[in-house]
Design an enzyme around this catalytic site. Structure first.
Site, short mmCIF file in Angstrom:
data_model
loop_
_atom_site.label_atom_id
_atom_site.label_comp_id
_atom_site.label_asym_id
_atom_site.label_seq_id
_atom_site.Cartn_x
_atom_site.Cartn_y
_atom_site.Cartn_z
N ASP A 157 0.81 -1.23 0.00
CA ASP A 157 0.00 0.00 0.00
C ASP A 157 0.84 1.28 0.00
O ASP A 157 0.33 2.35 -0.31
CB ASP A 157 -0.92 0.03 1.23
CG ASP A 157 -1.78 -1.20 1.35
OD1 ASP A 157 -2.06 -1.83 0.31
OD2 ASP A 157 -2.18 -1.54 2.48
N MET A 188 -5.85 -2.72 -4.71
CA MET A 188 -5.79 -2.63 -3.24
C MET A 188 -5.23 -1.26 -2.82
O MET A 188 -5.16 -0.34 -3.61
CB MET A 188 -4.93 -3.76 -2.70
CG MET A 188 -5.59 -5.12 -2.78
SD MET A 188 -4.52 -6.37 -2.05
CE MET A 188 -5.64 -7.76 -1.97
N GLY A 189 -4.83 -1.17 -1.56
CA GLY A 189 -4.21 0.07 -1.08
C GLY A 189 -4.83 0.63 0.19
O GLY A 189 -4.44 1.71 0.64
N ARG A 190 -5.86 -0.06 0.71
CA ARG A 190 -6.59 0.43 1.89
C ARG A 190 -7.07 1.87 1.66
O ARG A 190 -7.67 2.14 0.64
CB ARG A 190 -5.74 0.32 3.15
CG ARG A 190 -5.45 -1.13 3.53
CD ARG A 190 -5.11 -1.25 4.98
NE ARG A 190 -3.93 -0.45 5.32
CZ ARG A 190 -3.41 -0.39 6.54
NH1 ARG A 190 -3.97 -1.06 7.52
NH2 ARG A 190 -2.34 0.32 6.79
N GLN A 206 -1.71 -8.75 -6.99
CA GLN A 206 -0.87 -7.59 -6.66
C GLN A 206 0.16 -7.90 -5.57
O GLN A 206 1.15 -7.21 -5.42
CB GLN A 206 -1.75 -6.43 -6.16
CG GLN A 206 -2.74 -5.95 -7.19
CD GLN A 206 -3.87 -5.14 -6.56
OE1 GLN A 206 -3.75 -3.94 -6.37
NE2 GLN A 206 -4.99 -5.79 -6.24
O1 F6P Z 1 -2.33 -3.99 3.49
C1 F6P Z 1 -2.11 -4.81 2.40
C2 F6P Z 1 -3.41 -5.29 1.83
O2 F6P Z 1 -3.11 -6.07 0.69
C3 F6P Z 1 -4.43 -4.19 1.50
O3 F6P Z 1 -4.13 -3.52 0.31
C4 F6P Z 1 -5.72 -4.97 1.49
O4 F6P Z 1 -6.82 -4.17 1.81
C5 F6P Z 1 -5.48 -5.97 2.59
O5 F6P Z 1 -4.08 -6.12 2.73
C6 F6P Z 1 -6.09 -7.32 2.35
O6 F6P Z 1 -5.78 -8.12 3.44
P1 F6P Z 1 -6.15 -9.64 3.62
O7 F6P Z 1 -4.91 -10.42 3.34
O8 F6P Z 1 -6.54 -9.73 5.06
O9 F6P Z 1 -7.26 -9.96 2.68
#
Ligand code: F6P
Length: 376
Positions: free
Chosen positions: A142, A184-186, A292
């Site tokens: 991110d 992604m990227g929060r 990603q």
């Molecule tokens: O923080 C990294 C990230 O890939 C975010 O971009 C995404 O929202 C989140 O992790 C997804 O996490 P998980 O592995 O819990 O689905």
């Protein structure tokens, strides 16, 4: 200064490319200083379960380019507020931080390298307060960790996004479609902005600039009339409409109970409803998802990870703890963890701040001046 004989390393939070390269650098730089290196498996879970493996130069040979982590990652385990289940399956929380501290003492670990994002570094800060010699390496696709120019893993993710968008564009072109790529990227728009720019997106929508649906449709109509029959929109998972909320999926297994995601699909539906009666175009969304986070680590991330890992070992040798290694321009520096994640009470995850795309970000200037529409 305490003599260092043994160092531990753990990789925590969501994985990304470059974790193995950091491990390789820590092991190689550590063993060349005469340290033994052990890797706790599955992040903080391994620290709690005292589950580790001894890492030597042979173990880490050739792992640098490979995505993921050879010691595994656990996402969101917080030993200061540890989610557990009783014999009836009921959820409860316990402070298990001292179990981890005891394990580190028994394992004779003199310094612990914690490779993670803001949540992992909040725990690192709390372990520092319990007297553990921690040093952190900023990881996340991110790129939202403050006080460093770049986290490792981000560059490879941007490459993956660019490559995927290029592929999506060709099919969009054949069908005169509006194609949406959700990334992604929060709550930070770096991945969409840089990945979208690199992949030649026409419209980029990021969380920092709430979007206006009607204006986006107007822009698409205008493009169609000018002869651009297909359009590629790159949207961040954390994007939201003006005055509205982010799109989330309920996920009881995650710490927050929700996961970001779905804004691309929602936008595709909303745009098609308004646009199809005018231009006849259909709209499709692809969520790029975990593509990603995986793959082969690109050369930039390999080198950044090697630099971070070896620098962390140099700082351990100098007795610098409670810090994060960071990139500032050409140089590596250290930053106190309290600056990075804030100074909240032990056991509580407090975010010192997320590094967002600011109004004066050069990438934003570049996108605007190249005529990329940002959904305002
Ligand atoms: O923080 C990294 C990230 O890939 C975010 O971009 C995404 O929202 C989140 O992790 C997804 O996490 P998980 O592995 O819990 O689905």
């Amino acid at each position: 200064m305490k003599e260092i004989k043994r160092i531990g390393i753990l990789t925590s939070g969501g994985d990304c490319c470059g974790l193995n390269a950091v491990i390789e650098a820590v092991v190689k730089a550590g063993t060349s200083k005469g340290y033994e290196v052990i890797g706790y498996k599955m992040g903080y879970d391994g620290l709690y379960n005292n589950d580790y493996v001894v890492l030597d130069n042979n173990t880490v040979r050739t792992i640098g380019p490979v995505g993921g982590s050879i010691i595994g990652n656990s996402n969101k385990t917080n030993l200061f507020n540890h989610k557990k289940y009783d014999k009836d399956g009921n959820e409860y929380y316990a402070d298990d931080s001292l179990v981890a501290v005891k394990n580190l003492q028994n394992d004779k670990v003199d310094a612990l390298v914690i490779v993670g994002g803001d949540g992992s570094m909040t725990s690192a800060r709390d372990f520092k307060r319990l007297g553990v010699n921690v040093i952190c390496v900023p990881k996340t696709i991110d790129n939202d960790v403050p006080y460093t120019d770049q986290t490792f893993g981000y560059s490879t993710a941007v490459s993956q996004i660019a490559k995927s968008i290029e592929a999506i564009k060709t099919t969009g072109f054949s069908h005169n479609r509006v194609m949406i790529a959700e990334v992604m990227g929060r709550h930070a728009g770096w991945l969409a902005l840089e990945g979208g720019l690199a992949g030649d997106a026409d419209i980029i929508i990021i969380p920092e600039i709430p979007y206006n649906l009607e204006n986006i449709v107007e822009k698409l109509k205008e493009r169609f009339e000018r002869g651009f029959k297909s359009t590629l929109i790159c949207v961040s998972e954390g994007a939201r409409p003006i005055g509205g909320e982010c799109t989330m999926i309920i996920d009881k297994t995650s710490t927050d109970g929700v996961r970001l995601g779905g804004v691309g699909t929602k936008l595709a539906y909303d745009i098609e409803n308004l646009l199809k009666p005018i231009t006849g175009q259909t709209v499709r969304c692809t969520n790029l998802g975990y593509v990603q986070r995986g793959g082969t680590t690109n050369h930039f991330d390999r080198i950044l990870s090697f630099r971070y890992g070896s620098f962390a070992v140099e700082k351990i040798a100098e007795g610098e703890f409670g810090v994060m290694v960071a990139l500032r321009g050409e140089h590596l520096v250290i930053v106190p963890l309290e600056e990075v994640v804030g100074n909240g009470p032990i056991g509580e995850t407090s975010h010192g701040g997320t590094k967002n795309v600011s109004d004066d970000a050069d990438l934003l200037r570049c996108a605007r001046s190249m005529g990329i529409y940002l959904g305002e």
